[in-house]
Design an enzyme around this catalytic site. Structure first.
Site, mmCIF file in Angstrom:
data_model
loop_
_atom_site.group_PDB
_atom_site.id
_atom_site.type_symbol
_atom_site.label_atom_id
_atom_site.label_comp_id
_atom_site.label_asym_id
_atom_site.label_seq_id
_atom_site.Cartn_x
_atom_site.Cartn_y
_atom_site.Cartn_z
ATOM 1 N N LYS A 9 0.832 -1.201 0.000
ATOM 2 C CA LYS A 9 0.000 0.000 0.000
ATOM 3 C C LYS A 9 0.874 1.262 0.000
ATOM 4 C CE LYS A 9 -3.762 -2.371 2.468
ATOM 5 N NZ LYS A 9 -4.674 -2.328 3.636
ATOM 6 N N TYR A 49 -12.232 -2.554 -3.047
ATOM 7 C CA TYR A 49 -12.769 -2.652 -1.678
ATOM 8 C C TYR A 49 -14.301 -2.561 -1.649
ATOM 9 C CZ TYR A 49 -8.109 -2.316 0.561
ATOM 10 O OH TYR A 49 -6.829 -2.553 1.006
ATOM 11 N N ASN A 112 -1.710 -0.152 7.372
ATOM 12 C CA ASN A 112 -1.217 -1.515 7.637
ATOM 13 C C ASN A 112 -0.415 -2.138 6.492
ATOM 14 O OD1 ASN A 112 -3.387 -2.062 6.015
ATOM 15 N ND2 ASN A 112 -4.541 -3.232 7.520
ATOM 16 N N HIS A 115 -1.831 -5.409 1.387
ATOM 17 C CA HIS A 115 -3.103 -6.082 1.140
ATOM 18 C C HIS A 115 -2.820 -7.505 0.684
ATOM 19 C CE1 HIS A 115 -6.983 -7.201 -0.562
ATOM 20 N NE2 HIS A 115 -6.294 -7.659 -1.596
ATOM 21 N N GLU A 126 -9.664 -10.105 -7.779
ATOM 22 C CA GLU A 126 -8.646 -9.057 -7.649
ATOM 23 C C GLU A 126 -7.571 -9.175 -8.730
ATOM 24 O OE1 GLU A 126 -9.442 -8.690 -2.848
ATOM 25 O OE2 GLU A 126 -7.535 -9.525 -3.545
HETATM 26 P P1 GTP Z 1 -6.771 -5.859 3.143
HETATM 27 O O1 GTP Z 1 -5.740 -6.924 2.908
HETATM 28 O O2 GTP Z 1 -6.270 -4.473 2.858
HETATM 29 O O3 GTP Z 1 -8.062 -6.166 2.404
HETATM 30 O O4 GTP Z 1 -7.053 -5.896 4.707
HETATM 31 P P2 GTP Z 1 -7.890 -6.988 5.521
HETATM 32 O O5 GTP Z 1 -8.440 -8.021 4.596
HETATM 33 O O6 GTP Z 1 -7.045 -7.448 6.644
HETATM 34 O O7 GTP Z 1 -9.077 -6.124 6.133
HETATM 35 P P3 GTP Z 1 -10.444 -5.662 5.428
HETATM 36 O O8 GTP Z 1 -10.536 -6.214 4.040
HETATM 37 O O9 GTP Z 1 -11.535 -5.938 6.361
HETATM 38 O O10 GTP Z 1 -10.238 -4.090 5.362
HETATM 39 C C1 GTP Z 1 -9.521 -3.490 4.299
HETATM 40 C C2 GTP Z 1 -8.676 -2.386 4.875
HETATM 41 O O11 GTP Z 1 -9.519 -1.389 5.425
HETATM 42 C C3 GTP Z 1 -7.789 -2.799 6.070
HETATM 43 O O12 GTP Z 1 -6.559 -3.354 5.657
HETATM 44 C C4 GTP Z 1 -7.599 -1.485 6.783
HETATM 45 O O13 GTP Z 1 -6.553 -0.713 6.185
HETATM 46 C C5 GTP Z 1 -8.916 -0.788 6.538
HETATM 47 N N1 GTP Z 1 -9.759 -0.988 7.725
HETATM 48 C C6 GTP Z 1 -10.421 -2.118 8.100
HETATM 49 N N2 GTP Z 1 -11.061 -1.940 9.254
HETATM 50 C C7 GTP Z 1 -10.784 -0.662 9.630
HETATM 51 C C8 GTP Z 1 -11.161 0.140 10.739
HETATM 52 O O14 GTP Z 1 -11.853 -0.302 11.629
HETATM 53 N N3 GTP Z 1 -10.680 1.420 10.762
HETATM 54 C C9 GTP Z 1 -9.881 1.916 9.766
HETATM 55 N N4 GTP Z 1 -9.453 3.183 9.862
HETATM 56 N N5 GTP Z 1 -9.521 1.193 8.724
HETATM 57 C C10 GTP Z 1 -9.962 -0.072 8.642
HETATM 58 MG MG MG Z 2 -9.497 -7.545 2.881
#
Ligand code: GTP
Ligand code: MG
Length: 150
Positions: A9, A49, A112, A115, A126
């Site tokens: 990212k 997303y 974080n 992805h 994807e």
């Molecule tokens: P990805 O690999 O990026 O898809 O992350 P993930 O699969 O571990 O999490 P998810 O798909 O649920 O969420 C996508 C991204 O949204 C996360 O990696 C975070 O950067 C962001 N995100 C998820 N939950 C939160 C939250 O509660 N607060 C904030 N600020 N960002 C969030």
């Molecule tokens: Mg995810």
């Protein structure tokens, strides 16, 4: 063999973690089959997303994700999707084990660094969202017979 879509990212790129992250997938034994350095558009990240569109953090997520360059990749290997998720850690870096990418390299859920596809189905979507078929490179790695049996 499975394919997983992995992306460094904008925070990972800015912090100089591209090499470290690629190194972990190379050292694990996965095979890189596609990679590009680009700024993803708002629209691309809204599609990427889409499942999170009703979340309060969605606008911020789209804005940050499209704010600068990312490294988009496809890595291939046995159980690539599940193994990549284990290597990445939990969504929240604070809940991620030391030794995982998020556990070692970042602190905040909104920054974080990486992805990884969360299922085989998402991986397929994807990979085709980010890459054309022509951009996926078919090649034989000389190490394949040393990475798995048979
Ligand atoms: P990805 O690999 O990026 O898809 O992350 P993930 O699969 O571990 O999490 P998810 O798909 O649920 O969420 C996508 C991204 O949204 C996360 O990696 C975070 O950067 C962001 N995100 C998820 N939950 C939160 C939250 O509660 N607060 C904030 N600020 N960002 C969030
Ligand atoms: Mg995810």
């Amino acid at each position: 063999h499975e394919r997983s879509f992995i992306m460094v990212k904008p925070d990972g790129v800015q912090r100089g973690l591209v090499g470290e992250i690629i190194k972990r997938f190379e050292h694990k034994g996965f095979k890189l089959v596609a990679m590009k350095f680009m700024v993803g558009s708002d629209d691309l990240f809204k599609q990427h997303y889409a499942a999170l569109s009703s979340q309060a953090f969605f606008p911020g997520l789209i804005k940050f994700s499209s704010s600068g360059p990312v490294v988009a990749m496809v890595w291939e290997g046995v159980h690539a999707v599940a193994i990549a998720r284990a290597m990445v850690g939990q969504t929240d870096p604070a809940a991620s084990a030391a030794g995982s990418i998020r556990g070692d390299l970042c602190i905040h859920v909104g920054r974080n660094v990486i992805h990884a596809s969360d299922s085989l189905e998402s991986a397929k979507k994807e990979v085709s969202l980010w890459f054309t078929d022509k951009e996926i490179v078919s090649w034989a790695s000389a190490t394949e017979s040393y990475v798995h049996e048979g």
